[in-house]
Design an enzyme around this catalytic site. Sequence first.
Site, PDB file in Angstrom:
ATOM      1  N   CYS A   1       4.028   8.662  -5.488  1.00  0.00           N
ATOM      2  CA  CYS A   1       4.350   8.398  -3.843  1.00  0.00           C
ATOM      3  C   CYS A   1       2.917   7.274  -3.365  1.00  0.00           C
ATOM      4  CB  CYS A   1       5.048   9.809  -2.922  1.00  0.00           C
ATOM      5  SG  CYS A   1       3.072  10.490  -2.160  1.00  0.00           S
ATOM      6  N   CYS A   2       4.112   6.646  -2.801  1.00  0.00           N
ATOM      7  CA  CYS A   2       3.537   4.834  -2.445  1.00  0.00           C
ATOM      8  C   CYS A   2       2.958   3.945  -3.038  1.00  0.00           C
ATOM      9  CB  CYS A   2       2.022   5.799  -1.414  1.00  0.00           C
ATOM     10  SG  CYS A   2       1.042   4.820  -0.275  1.00  0.00           S
ATOM     11  N   ILE A   3       1.661   3.276  -3.427  1.00  0.00           N
ATOM     12  CA  ILE A   3       1.617   2.753  -4.234  1.00  0.00           C
ATOM     13  C   ILE A   3       1.802   3.496  -6.179  1.00  0.00           C
ATOM     14  CG2 ILE A   3      -0.726   2.495  -3.559  1.00  0.00           C
ATOM     15  CD1 ILE A   3       0.679  -0.369  -4.460  1.00  0.00           C
TER      16      ILE A   3
END
Length: 205
Positions: free
Chosen positions: A115-117
Site C-alpha cells: 500500500c501507499c508507495i
Amino acid sequence: HEASAVLVHLSRGGAEVKIFAPNIEQRDVVNHLKGSPAEEKRNVLVESARLARGNIQDLAELKASEFDAVIFPGGFGVAKNLCSWAVDGKNCTVNEHVNSTLQAFHSAKKPIGLCCISPVLAAKVFPGCEVTVGQDKNVDGRFPDAETASAIAELGCKHICKNVNESHVDKANKIVTTCAFMCKAPLHEIFDGIGTMVQEVLKLA
C-alpha cells in the site's frame, strides 16, 4: 499509520503476524516538526522496532516457506530505504533482501500486499504486473503524486485507477495493492482502503 492500520486489520482477520525490517542505515533522518533533514544517523530495523513494540526480526532472516503471505505497509521510508525510488524514480534499485523476499513469495505463489508507495516495489521487481497507487491524474487535488502511475506504466506494468477506499487484485501474480496516503483523504478512508487490501490478501492466503 500504514503499518498500524495493517496490523489492526490483520488482527481483526485473525492472522498470526511476524514483523521484519532490513538491518540497514536510513538514507536520511527527517525532523518532522521542522520538515527538514536532521544531522544524525538511524537504523531502519531499530526504528521499526518502535512500531513492532520490540517484537521484530531482521528481514534477512525471513523464510517464505514459514508464512502464507507478506505485506509491505508503505510510507516514504519505502521509497528511501527499501528502494531508491525517492531519488531515482523508475530507475531505482531495490534493497537485496526486499527483492529476494518479494521473489520468494511470488515464486511460491503466495500473496503479496502493498500500500501507499510500496506498489512501486512490485512494479520494479515484476514487470507486467498490475498495481494501483490511486489515480493517474490529480483528481480534485487529491492525488498530488499521480505521475507515479505513469512511471509504473513506463516500467511495463499496468496501473489500475482506484479510489482510496478500494484495492486492486492482480489475480495472476497474487499482488494486492491500495493507494493509502498517495491520496489526500480523511484518515478513516485510508484506513478502510488498507482494510480491503488486507482482506483480499487473507482471502488469497
